[in-house]
Design a protein around this motif. Structure first.
Motif, mmCIF file in Angstrom:
data_model
loop_
_atom_site.group_PDB
_atom_site.id
_atom_site.type_symbol
_atom_site.label_atom_id
_atom_site.label_comp_id
_atom_site.label_asym_id
_atom_site.label_seq_id
_atom_site.Cartn_x
_atom_site.Cartn_y
_atom_site.Cartn_z
ATOM 1 N N GLY B 62 -0.589 0.216 -1.619
ATOM 2 C CA GLY B 62 -0.944 -0.502 -0.400
ATOM 3 C C GLY B 62 0.187 -0.511 0.617
ATOM 4 O O GLY B 62 1.355 -0.293 0.278
ATOM 5 N N ILE B 63 -0.187 -0.778 1.869
ATOM 6 C CA ILE B 63 0.751 -0.741 2.985
ATOM 7 C C ILE B 63 0.689 -2.080 3.697
ATOM 8 O O ILE B 63 -0.397 -2.556 4.025
ATOM 9 C CB ILE B 63 0.374 0.388 3.973
ATOM 10 C CG1 ILE B 63 0.349 1.734 3.232
ATOM 11 C CG2 ILE B 63 1.324 0.424 5.157
ATOM 12 C CD1 ILE B 63 -0.122 2.887 4.089
ATOM 13 N N ASP B 80 -4.194 7.549 2.233
ATOM 14 C CA ASP B 80 -4.152 6.168 2.722
ATOM 15 C C ASP B 80 -2.990 5.938 3.685
ATOM 16 O O ASP B 80 -3.081 5.083 4.566
ATOM 17 C CB ASP B 80 -4.081 5.187 1.545
ATOM 18 C CG ASP B 80 -5.396 5.123 0.783
ATOM 19 O OD1 ASP B 80 -6.405 5.689 1.273
ATOM 20 O OD2 ASP B 80 -5.431 4.524 -0.308
ATOM 21 N N VAL B 81 -1.900 6.680 3.520
ATOM 22 C CA VAL B 81 -0.813 6.608 4.504
ATOM 23 C C VAL B 81 -1.291 7.248 5.815
ATOM 24 O O VAL B 81 -1.107 6.702 6.902
ATOM 25 C CB VAL B 81 0.462 7.315 4.001
ATOM 26 C CG1 VAL B 81 1.562 7.273 5.073
ATOM 27 C CG2 VAL B 81 0.964 6.676 2.709
ATOM 28 N N ALA B 82 -1.973 8.405 5.680
ATOM 29 C CA ALA B 82 -2.417 9.137 6.871
ATOM 30 C C ALA B 82 -3.419 8.329 7.687
ATOM 31 O O ALA B 82 -3.436 8.409 8.909
ATOM 32 C CB ALA B 82 -3.024 10.476 6.461
ATOM 33 N N SER B 83 -4.271 7.539 7.006
ATOM 34 C CA SER B 83 -5.338 6.841 7.725
ATOM 35 C C SER B 83 -4.994 5.379 7.996
ATOM 36 O O SER B 83 -5.782 4.663 8.609
ATOM 37 C CB SER B 83 -6.642 6.922 6.931
ATOM 38 O OG SER B 83 -6.506 6.211 5.714
ATOM 39 N N PRO B 92 3.683 6.644 13.906
ATOM 40 C CA PRO B 92 2.764 7.793 13.881
ATOM 41 C C PRO B 92 3.360 9.037 13.207
ATOM 42 O O PRO B 92 2.616 9.819 12.602
ATOM 43 C CB PRO B 92 2.441 8.046 15.353
ATOM 44 C CG PRO B 92 3.437 7.246 16.140
ATOM 45 C CD PRO B 92 3.888 6.125 15.264
ATOM 46 N N GLY B 93 4.673 9.201 13.293
ATOM 47 C CA GLY B 93 5.291 10.356 12.638
ATOM 48 C C GLY B 93 5.091 10.331 11.130
ATOM 49 O O GLY B 93 4.946 11.382 10.492
ATOM 50 N N LEU B 94 5.062 9.136 10.563
ATOM 51 C CA LEU B 94 4.860 9.001 9.110
ATOM 52 C C LEU B 94 3.421 9.362 8.745
ATOM 53 O O LEU B 94 3.183 10.110 7.782
ATOM 54 C CB LEU B 94 5.183 7.561 8.683
ATOM 55 C CG LEU B 94 5.022 7.251 7.209
ATOM 56 C CD1 LEU B 94 6.053 8.010 6.378
ATOM 57 C CD2 LEU B 94 5.145 5.742 6.950
ATOM 58 N N ALA B 95 2.457 8.845 9.525
ATOM 59 C CA ALA B 95 1.051 9.173 9.270
ATOM 60 C C ALA B 95 0.825 10.676 9.449
ATOM 61 O O ALA B 95 0.081 11.300 8.681
ATOM 62 C CB ALA B 95 0.151 8.374 10.207
ATOM 63 N N ARG B 107 -4.333 15.052 -1.035
ATOM 64 C CA ARG B 107 -3.987 13.793 -0.364
ATOM 65 C C ARG B 107 -4.760 12.603 -0.941
ATOM 66 O O ARG B 107 -4.330 11.469 -0.822
ATOM 67 C CB ARG B 107 -4.240 13.911 1.149
ATOM 68 C CG ARG B 107 -3.319 14.888 1.834
ATOM 69 C CD ARG B 107 -3.375 14.768 3.341
ATOM 70 N NE ARG B 107 -4.625 15.238 3.911
ATOM 71 C CZ ARG B 107 -4.890 16.495 4.256
ATOM 72 N NH1 ARG B 107 -3.970 17.434 4.064
ATOM 73 N NH2 ARG B 107 -6.044 16.826 4.787
ATOM 74 N N ASN B 108 -5.899 12.877 -1.556
ATOM 75 C CA ASN B 108 -6.664 11.796 -2.176
ATOM 76 C C ASN B 108 -6.080 11.346 -3.506
ATOM 77 O O ASN B 108 -6.514 10.346 -4.075
ATOM 78 C CB ASN B 108 -8.113 12.245 -2.419
ATOM 79 C CG ASN B 108 -8.953 12.109 -1.172
ATOM 80 O OD1 ASN B 108 -8.611 11.358 -0.262
ATOM 81 N ND2 ASN B 108 -10.062 12.836 -1.120
ATOM 82 N N ARG B 109 -5.120 12.082 -4.008
ATOM 83 C CA ARG B 109 -4.642 11.819 -5.367
ATOM 84 C C ARG B 109 -3.121 11.704 -5.438
ATOM 85 O O ARG B 109 -2.589 10.914 -6.208
ATOM 86 C CB ARG B 109 -5.136 12.973 -6.259
ATOM 87 C CG ARG B 109 -5.036 12.756 -7.721
ATOM 88 C CD ARG B 109 -6.032 11.748 -8.245
ATOM 89 N NE ARG B 109 -5.591 11.359 -9.582
ATOM 90 C CZ ARG B 109 -5.931 10.241 -10.200
ATOM 91 N NH1 ARG B 109 -6.757 9.397 -9.629
ATOM 92 N NH2 ARG B 109 -5.458 9.962 -11.386
ATOM 93 N N GLY B 110 -2.430 12.530 -4.657
ATOM 94 C CA GLY B 110 -0.968 12.519 -4.680
ATOM 95 C C GLY B 110 -0.434 11.229 -4.073
ATOM 96 O O GLY B 110 -1.027 10.675 -3.153
ATOM 97 N N THR B 111 0.687 10.742 -4.596
ATOM 98 C CA THR B 111 1.237 9.467 -4.131
ATOM 99 C C THR B 111 2.582 9.661 -3.436
ATOM 100 O O THR B 111 3.335 10.587 -3.748
ATOM 101 C CB THR B 111 1.456 8.494 -5.300
ATOM 102 O OG1 THR B 111 2.493 9.021 -6.138
ATOM 103 C CG2 THR B 111 0.177 8.304 -6.113
#
Lengths: 164, 287
Positions: B62-63, B80-83, B92-95, B107-111
Motif C-alpha cells: 500500500g501507498i 499499483d504504484v503506476a496507478s 509523477p516520475g515515480l509512477a 507489473r501485476n505481480r512484481g513488487t
C-alpha cells in the motif's frame, strides 16, 4: 534435497480444488498437469511471451512465474472459464470473427490479457490495446487482426453494435 | 523449466521472517512477487533450499502519505504504484518509472521491494528512487534501521540488506511545490530492461529558476549514479532548453559503462545525455 509436499486450496473457474503439490510446482503446471486444464499454454517459460496468462484474483499474471503454493486461497480464471454454458466470451468471439489467430498457440494468453484490459478500459484506443498486449508475443506476428478482434469485442461488450 | 525443490514457509509476520532468515542463513531467500527470483531459480542461477514467502504478511502493501513522505509498502506491486493517484500527482516520475517496467502481467505481480532488494543494474526503480533521495526501512531481529539510497545500492545485485533483514518500506520525500519529477528510459527491445535510463527531480523558485536538481542515470554501471556535473550546471539557472541541453550533455561524466551485445560503451554514454535531457525537460515542464 527437500521432498516436502504442501496441501493447497485453489479456486479455478469457480471450483475449489484441494491438491498436494511440491513447493516448486509452477501454477501453469498445476493447472495443466494436475487439473488437466491444458488451455493455458507454456510458451517461452521465461516470463516473456504471455502464453501462460491467467487471472489471479482478477489480475492478468504469467502462471509460469508463480508457484502454486503462492496461489493457495486465490481465485484463478483460465481460458476454460470464460465461456458461459455454450456461449463464447465476446473476446473469444472477436478472435474468431476477426481471425485474430494463426497457429493459435498464443491465443489463450492474448484473450486473457484482452479481457483484463476491457474490464478496466471498455473503450481502448489502438495504442492502448497494443500497450496492454505488450506482454503477449505472437510468433506468427498476427498482431493486426488481434487488435481488430479486441476492438470488435470492446464494441460488443459496450453494446455499441446494436445501435449501428 | 523446473527449479530445484525447496522448503516453503509462508511467513505470518515480518518478525517470523527475520527469525527464519536467522535460522536458515545463506540457504534461505525471501519471496515477494517472485518476478526476479523465480526466473533465476528456473535457470538454476539460484537454488535456495528454503523460500520464505512474504506474500501473506499483513500490512506490507500500500501507498500512503506519512508527514512529508510518501510511504510505499515493500510488497506493493508495480501496477499499483503506476496507478496510484498519490504517486501520479505528487511524484509523477515515480509512477512513470513503475509504468514502464516489464509488461502488464509483470507489473501485476512484481513488487517494488522485490525489485530494489534484487538490485538489478538494469532495473527501473533504483534509478528513480536514487534521484528522489528515497530511503529504505530494513527490519532485523533486533530492530529497524533506515538506509538512504546511495548507501543501499552497493553493487551489482548487492544492497545494504543484512542476511537476516527484511525490507519493509520505501520512503520517498514529497517534493516541495514548484518541483517536478520525470523518468525516461531506453528499454532493451527484447527484454524491456534498461539499456540506459535517466530520472530527474528539479525544484524551482517562483521565477522559474532552478533551486536544486537531482539527476540519476541507470544502465551505466553496477548501480544508479548521480550526474553531479549535470546537477551543478542546472543549479541557480533558468530552466531554458539551452541550459537543460548544456547540463544534460554532462550526464555521462564520471561513468564507465561496459559494452555489451546491444550497445557499445560510447553509445551508452551518448544516449545517457539524450535521456537525461528528456527527463529534465519533462520534470521542468511539470508543476
Amino acid at each position: 534435497m527437500n521432498d516436502e509436499r504442501i496441501t493447497v486450496g485453489i479456486t479455478v473457474n469457480g471450483v475449489t480444488h484441494r491438491a498436494v503439490v511440491e513447493p516448486r510446482t509452477l501454477l501453469v503446471y498445476f493447472l495443466r498437469e494436475q487439473l488437466g486444464l491444458t488451455g493455458t499454454h507454456v510458451g517461452c517459460d521465461t516470463s516473456q511471451c504471455g502464453a501462460c496468462t491467467v487471472h489471479l484474483n482478477g489480475r492478468a499474471v504469467k502462471s509460469c512465474t508463480i508457484f502454486a503454493v503462492q496461489a493457495d486461497g486465490a481465485e484463478i480464471t483460465t481460458i476454460e472459464g470464460l465461456a458461459r454454458d455454450s456461449a463464447l466470451h465476446p473476446v473469444q468471439e472477436g478472435f474468431r470473427e476477426k481471425h485474430g489467430l494463426q497457429c493459435g498457440y498464443c491465443t489463450p494468453g492474448m484473450i486473457m490479457s484482452a479481457v483484463h484490459l476491457l474490464q478496466a478500459n471498455p473503450r481502448p484506443t489502438d495504442a492502448e490495446i497494443k500497450h496492454a498486449l505488450e506482454g503477449n508475443i505472437c510468433r506468427c506476428t498476427g498482431y493486426v487482426n488481434i487488435v481488430e478482434a479486441v476492438k470488435w469485442a470492446a464494441e460488443r461488450m459496450r453494446g455499441d453494435h446494436v445501435s449501428r | 523449466m523446473f527449479p530445484a525443490n525447496f522448503g516453503y514457509v509462508a511467513a505470518r509476520s515480518v518478525e517470523e521472517a527475520t527469525e527464519l532468515l536467522a535460522k536458515y542463513g545463506e540457504e534461505a531467500k525471501l519471496l515477494a512477487g517472485g518476478h526476479s527470483l523465480i526466473p533465476a531459480m528456473k535457470l538454476r542461477l539460484a537454488s535456495p533450499r528454503h523460500l520464505i514467502d512474504l506474500g501473506r504478511v499483513p500490512g506490507l502493501s500500500g501507498i500512503k502519505v506519512d508527514g512529508e513522505t510518501l510511504s510505499i509498502g515493500a510488497l506493493t506491486v508495480h501496477a499499483d504504484v503506476a496507478s496510484s493517484d498519490l504517486a501520479r500527482h505528487r511524484l509523477p516520475g515515480l509512477a512513470e518509472a513503475a509504468s514502464v517496467i516489464g509488461d502488464v502481467q509483470v507489473r501485476n505481480r512484481g513488487t517494488i521491494g522485490g525489485s530494489v532488494a534484487h538490485a538489478d543494474p538494469a532495473a527501473d526503480f533504483p534509478v528513480i528512487l536514487t534521484a528522489l533521495d528515497a530511503s529504505f526501512v530494513l527490519q532485523g531481529r533486533f530492530g529497524r534501521r533506515t538506509v538512504a539510497a546511495p548507501d543501499f545500492f552497493l553493487d551489482f545485485y548487492t544492497t545494504a540488506l543484512a542476511p537476516d533483514e527484511v525490507l519493509t518500506e520505501i520512503r520517498v520525500p514529497l517534493p516541495s511545490s514548484g518541483s517536478g519529477t520525470a523518468y525516461a528510459k531506453l528499454p532493451h527491445p527484447a527484454s524491456g530492461y534498461v539499456v540506459v535510463s535517466a530520472a530527474a527531480l528539479v525544484v524551482r523558485d517562483p521565477s522559474g529558476r532552478c533551486v536544486s536538481a537531482a539527476v540519476a542515470i541507470g544502465g551505466m554501471g553496477s548501480r544508479p549514479q548521480r550526474a553531479a556535473a549535470t546537477e551543478a550546471s542546472l543549479h541557480g539557472q533558468p530552466l531554458t532548453p539551452e541550459v537543460i541541453a548544456a547540463a544534460a550533455a554532462k550526464a555521462s561524466e564520471g561513468t564507465d559503462p561496459e559494452s555489451d551485445l546491444y550497445a557499445s560503451a560510447d553509445y551508452k554514454r551518448h544516449i545517457a545525455t539524450v535521456y537525461a535531457r528528456q527527463a529534465i525537460e519533462t520534470a521542468a515542464s511539470r508543476k
